[in-house]
Design a protein around this motif. Structure first.
Motif, PDB file in Angstrom:
ATOM      1  N   ILE A  36     -35.205  22.766 -24.957  1.00 46.24           N
ATOM      2  CA  ILE A  36     -33.765  22.447 -24.914  1.00 46.24           C
ATOM      3  C   ILE A  36     -33.539  21.116 -24.206  1.00 46.24           C
ATOM      4  N   ALA A  37     -34.227  20.925 -23.072  1.00 44.86           N
ATOM      5  CA  ALA A  37     -34.081  19.686 -22.315  1.00 44.86           C
ATOM      6  C   ALA A  37     -34.583  18.479 -23.108  1.00 44.86           C
ATOM      7  N   LEU A  38     -35.597  18.703 -23.935  1.00 51.59           N
ATOM      8  CA  LEU A  38     -36.190  17.607 -24.704  1.00 51.59           C
ATOM      9  C   LEU A  38     -35.370  17.262 -25.943  1.00 51.59           C
ATOM     10  N   LEU A  39     -34.805  18.300 -26.582  1.00 50.01           N
ATOM     11  CA  LEU A  39     -34.114  18.087 -27.851  1.00 50.01           C
ATOM     12  C   LEU A  39     -32.642  17.747 -27.688  1.00 50.01           C
ATOM     13  N   ALA A  40     -32.011  18.227 -26.613  1.00 49.71           N
ATOM     14  CA  ALA A  40     -30.583  17.958 -26.410  1.00 49.71           C
ATOM     15  C   ALA A  40     -30.389  16.504 -25.962  1.00 49.71           C
ATOM     16  N   PRO A  41     -29.608  15.722 -26.687  1.00 50.24           N
ATOM     17  CA  PRO A  41     -29.436  14.291 -26.356  1.00 50.24           C
ATOM     18  C   PRO A  41     -28.895  14.058 -24.947  1.00 50.24           C
ATOM     19  N   GLN A  42     -27.976  14.929 -24.495  1.00 48.28           N
ATOM     20  CA  GLN A  42     -27.338  14.704 -23.201  1.00 48.28           C
ATOM     21  C   GLN A  42     -28.284  14.967 -22.032  1.00 48.28           C
ATOM     22  N   PHE A  43     -29.452  15.617 -22.315  1.00 45.13           N
ATOM     23  CA  PHE A  43     -30.387  15.936 -21.250  1.00 45.13           C
ATOM     24  C   PHE A  43     -31.608  15.020 -21.215  1.00 45.13           C
ATOM     25  N   ARG A  44     -31.796  14.202 -22.244  1.00 42.39           N
ATOM     26  CA  ARG A  44     -33.036  13.425 -22.357  1.00 42.39           C
ATOM     27  C   ARG A  44     -33.221  12.429 -21.216  1.00 42.39           C
ATOM     28  N   ASN A  45     -32.147  11.804 -20.796  1.00 43.23           N
ATOM     29  CA  ASN A  45     -32.255  10.817 -19.719  1.00 43.23           C
ATOM     30  C   ASN A  45     -32.695  11.442 -18.397  1.00 43.23           C
ATOM     31  N   ASP A  46     -32.421  12.715 -18.242  1.00 39.42           N
ATOM     32  CA  ASP A  46     -32.791  13.415 -17.004  1.00 39.42           C
ATOM     33  C   ASP A  46     -33.936  14.398 -17.242  1.00 39.42           C
ATOM     34  N   PHE A  47     -34.782  14.092 -18.219  1.00 38.49           N
ATOM     35  CA  PHE A  47     -35.853  15.036 -18.577  1.00 38.49           C
ATOM     36  C   PHE A  47     -36.807  15.272 -17.410  1.00 38.49           C
ATOM     37  N   LEU A  48     -37.035  14.261 -16.563  1.00 38.94           N
ATOM     38  CA  LEU A  48     -37.927  14.427 -15.410  1.00 38.94           C
ATOM     39  C   LEU A  48     -37.421  15.520 -14.486  1.00 38.94           C
ATOM     40  N   LEU A  49     -36.092  15.559 -14.284  1.00 43.18           N
ATOM     41  CA  LEU A  49     -35.508  16.602 -13.433  1.00 43.18           C
ATOM     42  C   LEU A  49     -35.726  17.980 -14.046  1.00 43.18           C
ATOM     43  N   PHE A  50     -35.504  18.083 -15.351  1.00 40.33           N
ATOM     44  CA  PHE A  50     -35.700  19.361 -16.028  1.00 40.33           C
ATOM     45  C   PHE A  50     -37.175  19.770 -15.997  1.00 40.33           C
ATOM     46  N   ALA A  51     -38.067  18.800 -16.141  1.00 46.19           N
ATOM     47  CA  ALA A  51     -39.505  19.094 -16.112  1.00 46.19           C
ATOM     48  C   ALA A  51     -39.923  19.610 -14.740  1.00 46.19           C
ATOM     49  N   LEU A  52     -39.381  18.993 -13.697  1.00 47.12           N
ATOM     50  CA  LEU A  52     -39.695  19.455 -12.344  1.00 47.12           C
ATOM     51  C   LEU A  52     -39.208  20.890 -12.131  1.00 47.12           C
ATOM     52  N   TYR A  53     -37.968  21.119 -12.539  1.00 51.21           N
ATOM     53  CA  TYR A  53     -37.391  22.445 -12.300  1.00 51.21           C
ATOM     54  C   TYR A  53     -38.026  23.518 -13.181  1.00 51.21           C
ATOM     55  N   SER A  54     -38.600  23.119 -14.311  1.00 49.62           N
ATOM     56  CA  SER A  54     -39.219  24.099 -15.211  1.00 49.62           C
ATOM     57  C   SER A  54     -40.369  24.840 -14.543  1.00 49.62           C
ATOM     58  N   SER A  55     -40.967  24.220 -13.523  1.00 47.06           N
ATOM     59  CA  SER A  55     -42.068  24.889 -12.820  1.00 47.06           C
ATOM     60  C   SER A  55     -41.606  26.188 -12.167  1.00 47.06           C
ATOM     61  N   THR A  56     -40.335  26.244 -11.756  1.00 45.38           N
ATOM     62  CA  THR A  56     -39.817  27.479 -11.163  1.00 45.38           C
ATOM     63  C   THR A  56     -39.635  28.568 -12.215  1.00 45.38           C
ATOM     64  N   ILE A  57     -39.434  28.156 -13.463  1.00 50.06           N
ATOM     65  CA  ILE A  57     -39.311  29.147 -14.543  1.00 50.06           C
ATOM     66  C   ILE A  57     -40.682  29.639 -14.962  1.00 50.06           C
ATOM     67  N   PHE A  58     -41.646  28.717 -15.079  1.00 49.94           N
ATOM     68  CA  PHE A  58     -43.005  29.107 -15.460  1.00 49.94           C
ATOM     69  C   PHE A  58     -43.640  30.042 -14.421  1.00 49.94           C
ATOM     70  N   THR A  59     -43.246  29.915 -13.175  1.00 48.40           N
ATOM     71  CA  THR A  59     -43.814  30.764 -12.116  1.00 48.40           C
ATOM     72  C   THR A  59     -42.860  31.891 -11.717  1.00 48.40           C
ATOM     73  N   ASN A  60     -41.935  32.206 -12.591  1.00 47.80           N
ATOM     74  CA  ASN A  60     -40.964  33.259 -12.285  1.00 47.80           C
ATOM     75  C   ASN A  60     -41.634  34.607 -12.051  1.00 47.80           C
ATOM     76  N   PHE A  61     -42.826  34.798 -12.637  1.00 46.91           N
ATOM     77  CA  PHE A  61     -43.554  36.068 -12.475  1.00 46.91           C
ATOM     78  C   PHE A  61     -44.033  36.268 -11.038  1.00 46.91           C
ATOM     79  N   LEU A  62     -44.012  35.202 -10.237  1.00 44.99           N
ATOM     80  CA  LEU A  62     -44.430  35.311  -8.841  1.00 44.99           C
ATOM     81  C   LEU A  62     -43.292  35.768  -7.931  1.00 44.99           C
ATOM     82  N   LEU A  63     -42.120  35.983  -8.499  1.00 47.08           N
ATOM     83  CA  LEU A  63     -41.021  36.567  -7.717  1.00 47.08           C
ATOM     84  C   LEU A  63     -41.327  38.046  -7.491  1.00 47.08           C
ATOM     85  N   LEU A  64     -41.826  38.369  -6.323  1.00 49.85           N
ATOM     86  CA  LEU A  64     -42.327  39.722  -6.059  1.00 49.85           C
ATOM     87  C   LEU A  64     -41.436  40.501  -5.092  1.00 49.85           C
ATOM     88  N   ASP A  65     -40.160  40.117  -5.035  1.00 45.68           N
ATOM     89  CA  ASP A  65     -39.244  40.841  -4.145  1.00 45.68           C
ATOM     90  C   ASP A  65     -39.148  42.315  -4.520  1.00 45.68           C
TER      91      ASP A  65
END
Length: 394
Positions: free
Chosen positions: A17-46
């Protein structure tokens, strides 16, 4: 295994979504950084710590990471161009929290591994779907105010709003976990002893009032000084946001007690889903009305109303399971104990012109007054907490 699968899928969809949506492309680095929290969501062990009623580690970890994050923001964020560094601080703090969860859980409870039957989860689909909807609705509802502010107003207004609520939600974990750390086994007691479970719920409710009411009143009073110290004059209007949202210091822990510590314990996840759906719909309606008319203030009032509705619905459902009274004597007593805070604020504010000494002078004096009031009236909950703390030191 299920969490790993959906974390990977969620991260991939997010990046696409971040890559394909035109309004997000300029800030793709921010989305890429934050995506790490989604990829590691399985480590939420509360959920694992909740099952074992182990909240001590979660509390210490949360406090340590929050303090380090605040220090990092002060050290590295100097101008608007540092927004990438700010995103890195947020991401690394979240990642640190999750990996610490993983290593702690692996050492104390279970050695995690990927099973050969990785995709064999069809028998869990029904309960998974309910919990998925519950989390999805909660996730959308939690971010809806910021999204709609960005649509109707500007990203600057989103920044003002986010800064104001940040300090409110900074203290909430303290209130939620104090009772559960000092008086654990609330979840386990539901099966072992219903009477003990009810007593534990009532005790945690009193602790929420004991700590939450003075924090709510205190933050409401000193919000301008807090925002000036930590955010600067550019975010002066955030103090209005903080004052309106300060009631959430009480509402959020109370909603959590009635939700995850009560309804989920008795497998009433559908009731929680109903509550979350109603709140999400109300959130949309209130923001559609409030933001165009009143701007940031409208978004604040909409959020507060939704938290009130969530507590009301969860309390209505909880009353079908256990006998819990929200409008208790403690609610009145602790509220009365905070009345001197109002006079103290105006006295200290007029005596000390510098906002920073005034802020700390008010905080320490208010704590001393409140503590003396609790001891003077021999408050049972406060004395019980003190006995627990002194026993742990010995």
């Amino acid at each position: 295994n299920i969490n790993i699968l959906f974390s990977l899928l969620g991260g991939i969809v997010y990046l696409l979504i971040a890559l394909l949506a035109p309004q997000f492309r300029n800030d793709f680095l921010l989305f890429a950084l934050y995506s790490s929290t989604i990829f590691t969501n399985f480590l939420l062990l509360d959920w694992l710590f909740q099952a074992y009623d182990d909240y001590k580690f979660a509390t210490i970890r949360s406090l340590a990471i929050r303090v380090l994050s605040i220090v990092a923001v002060f050290l590295f964020i100097k101008a608007e161009k540092d927004y990438v560094i700010y995103m890195m601080i947020i991401t690394f703090s979240e990642m640190g929290s999750r990996f610490s969860n993983y290593f702690y859980a692996r050492k104390k409870y279970v050695a995690f591994s990927i099973s050969r039957r990785f995709l064999n989860f069809t028998k869990h689909l029904k309960s998974l779907f309910t919990l998925f909807l519950f989390r999805l609705v909660n996730g959308i509802s939690a971010n809806l105010d910021k999204i709609m502010l960005g649509c109707f107003l500007s990203y600057y207004d989103v920044g003002i709003y986010s800064t104001g609520i940040k300090f409110v939600f900074l203290v909430i974990p303290l209130i939620e976990t104090v009772g559960l750390v000092l008086f654990p086994k609330i979840t386990i007691s539901a099966k072992d002893s219903p009477a003990l479970y009810l007593e534990n719920v009532k005790l945690n409710y009193r602790i929420i009032l004991l700590l939450g009411i003075p924090m709510f009143v205190g933050l409401f009073l000193v919000s301008p000084e807090v925002l000036l110290l930590f955010a600067g004059e550019k975010f002066a209007f955030s103090s209005i946001v903080s004052r309106i949202m300060s009631i959430c210091i009480l509402l959020v822990p109370l909603g959590d007690l009635l939700g995850s510590k009560t309804l989920l314990v008795f497998n009433k996840d559908r009731w929680l889903l109903i509550c979350s759906t109603v709140v999400a719909l109300c959130n949309v309606i209130f923001n559609l009305i409030g933001i165009p008319l009143f701007g940031i203030v409208g978004a604040c009032v909409a959020s507060v109303l939704c938290y009130f509705i969530a507590v009301f619905i969860r309390y209505s459902f909880t009353r079908r399971i256990i006998k819990l009274t929200i409008f208790s004597f403690e609610l009145f007593k602790y509220s009365l104990f905070t009345v001197p805070f109002i006079a103290l604020y105006y006295v200290v504010n007029s005596a000390i012109k510098n906002s920073t000494p005034m802020l700390f002078g008010f905080i320490f004096t208010a704590i001393a007054i409140y503590f003396c009031e609790l001891l003077l009236f021999r408050d049972k909950t406060a004395l019980l907490i003190l006995s627990k703390l002194t026993a742990r030191k010995k």
